[in-house]
Design an enzyme around this catalytic site. Structure first.
Site, PDB file in Angstrom:
ATOM      1  N   HIS A   1     -42.478  -7.823  -6.267  1.00  0.00           N
ATOM      2  CA  HIS A   1     -41.720  -7.702  -4.833  1.00  0.00           C
ATOM      3  C   HIS A   1     -41.943  -9.481  -4.445  1.00  0.00           C
ATOM      4  O   HIS A   1     -43.273 -10.006  -5.017  1.00  0.00           O
ATOM      5  CB  HIS A   1     -42.013  -6.750  -3.529  1.00  0.00           C
TER       6      HIS A   1
ATOM      7  N   ASP B   1     -36.802   0.091  -3.324  1.00  0.00           N
ATOM      8  CA  ASP B   1     -35.206  -0.722  -4.708  1.00  0.00           C
ATOM      9  C   ASP B   1     -34.565  -0.067  -5.698  1.00  0.00           C
ATOM     10  O   ASP B   1     -33.682   0.225  -5.412  1.00  0.00           O
ATOM     11  CB  ASP B   1     -34.423  -2.095  -4.705  1.00  0.00           C
TER      12      ASP B   1
END
Length: 436
Positions: free
Chosen positions: A313, A371
């Site tokens: 991320h 995600d």
């Protein structure tokens, strides 16, 4: 924002006079240097592509510590909210700054539930789209179109208008997402049912038909609610910054949120969970679990174009705190739906195991992010991959609204106007066409 006794001194090697810049301290997080008078006093701008070192506002809503892997809404850790609150409690917190008491929660839930229907003419607007249009193309149009139906709440400077438009957007987004889905598959729209919870109502509008009663599965409804909570806000990301910038012009709230929806569509932002599932499906087509070693080898090869989606991320340099919660939900959902043996989900779990154990990924902190898991959960629930980003937009709407309202209420807010470092041609004179 507290002024610090310490000042920053900016000096120049070209002999220009140095200047002192004020320093401000937040309650937590890094100090910031106030450069608002920099241009007036020096004739110089700062250069910060992507605004990675620039605080564009002060905020009390969401705090992220990427190094520690922390995310808090109004001071509350995300894990406590995701395990002890439902989505509408989280909405109340983001909008009003405090968690509701029982009566406040009852009143707020009722207020939202009475605004879930949309104008019948929205159905005719939908029919203007091709059936195979991407749901985010549809959602961008539908959300923007809301301003055409609610003239009584489009004045962004009026706090009463902002309050009612906030409720309308939060309440109607699940209805619009479900309508976009039903339109795409040719099924009749299912009207909202006020007796159901926010997430159960969304599930019924998505998967119910007029043929028989829809019974929401508690595990799946809880999973959907957790997805909403974990995606409700995420500080000054691209779509939130877009909403703030758009709103800074004084445009109506529906238009500002539509701008956020459009920004979220990008694969580097809201489309990341869609990209993660597409990656899994491609691996599955090319041999599945048996070929996962070859896929990982290509990921590690700098000369290959193979990318690992849904891992790592930009903000979290440690484990994404939302991913831990989503991982638990992921396994609960796979168990409840009996999909543990589904080839795609077995592939996902095999990839997760490698990423958590292989030194290449561990040393680079390429952990599975939210995600990766939310994509798996949504697919297991039955939500098509193309609709993932629309669900994300549904969840993020409350965060966008809270950020927009905070900006409007900030006495220091101005219309956004980034500056530039111009590197184009200097002055040129236009020659007659025969001399060019």
């Amino acid at each position: 924002m507290i002024a610090s006794d310490v000042k920053a001194t900016l000096s120049f090697s070209d002999g220009s006079p140095s200047m002192e810049l004020p320093l401000y301290k937040g309650t937590i997080g890094p100090d910031v240097i106030d450069i608002r008078k920099l241009y007036a006093q020096t004739g110089k701008f700062t250069y910060d592509p992507g605004f990675l070192s620039t605080a564009s506002c002060n905020s009390t809503i969401t705090y992220i510590d990427g190094d520690k892997g922390e995310l808090r809404y109004r001071g509350y850790p995300i894990d406590q909210l995701a395990t002890q609150c439902d989505f509408l409690e989280t909405c109340y917190l983001l909008l009003k700054g405090e968690l509701p008491n029982p009566q406040q929660k009852k009143d707020f839930d009722r207020l939202v539930s009475t605004h879930t229907m949309v104008n019948e003419q929205m159905q005719f607007f939908l029919r203007g789209f091709r059936r195979d249009a991407h749901p985010m193309a549809v959602m961008t149009g539908l959300v923007g179109a809301l301003s055409a139906f609610y003239h009584d709440s489009t004045d962004i400077t009026n706090p009463v208008h902002r309050d009612i438009s906030a409720i309308r957007l939060i309440a109607k987004m699940p209805t619009l997402v479900a309508m976009a889905y039903k339109y795409g598959i040719g099924q009749p729209y299912i009207y909202p049912q006020n007796k159901l919870s926010y997430s159960a109502n969304f599930m019924r509008m998505m998967f119910g038909t007029p043929c028989e009663d829809y019974e929401p599965n508690d595990v799946l409804v809880r999973a959907m609610d957790r997805i909403f909570i974990l995606h409700a806000d995420h500080e000054q990301n691209a779509s939130t910054s877009t909403v703030r910038l758009c709103g800074s012009s004084g445009t109506n709230p529906f238009a500002a949120i539509a701008a956020g929806v459009a920004c979220l569509w990008g694969p580097a932002h809201g489309g990341a969970n869609e990209a993660a599932l597409n990656m899994l499906e491609e691996i599955q087509r090319n041999g599945g679990v048996e070929k996962i070693g070859e896929f990982i080898k290509n990921v590690k090869d700098k000369n290959s174009n193979v990318k690992l989606m849904g891992f790592g991320h930009r903000v979290y340099k440690n484990y994404d705190p939302r991913a831990k919660l989503m991982r638990e939900t992921c396994h609960e959902v796979l168990q409840a739906t009996g999909l543990h043996d589904d080839p795609l989900f077995k592939l996902a779990m095999a990839l997760e195991k490698i990423a958590l154990e292989d030194d290449y990924f561990v040393s680079r902190k390429l952990y599975p992010n939210v995600d990766f898991y939310s994509g798996i959960v949504q697919r297991a629930i039955g939500i098509p991959v193309s609709l993932f980003t629309a669900v994300f937009a549904l969840a993020r709407t409350v965060g966008w609204i809270a950020q927009l309202n905070e900006m409007i209420g900030d006495p220091e807010y101005k219309i956004g106007r980034p500056r530039q470092l111009f590197v184009g041609a200097p002055h040129r004179d236009v020659l007659p066409i025969t001399q060019r």
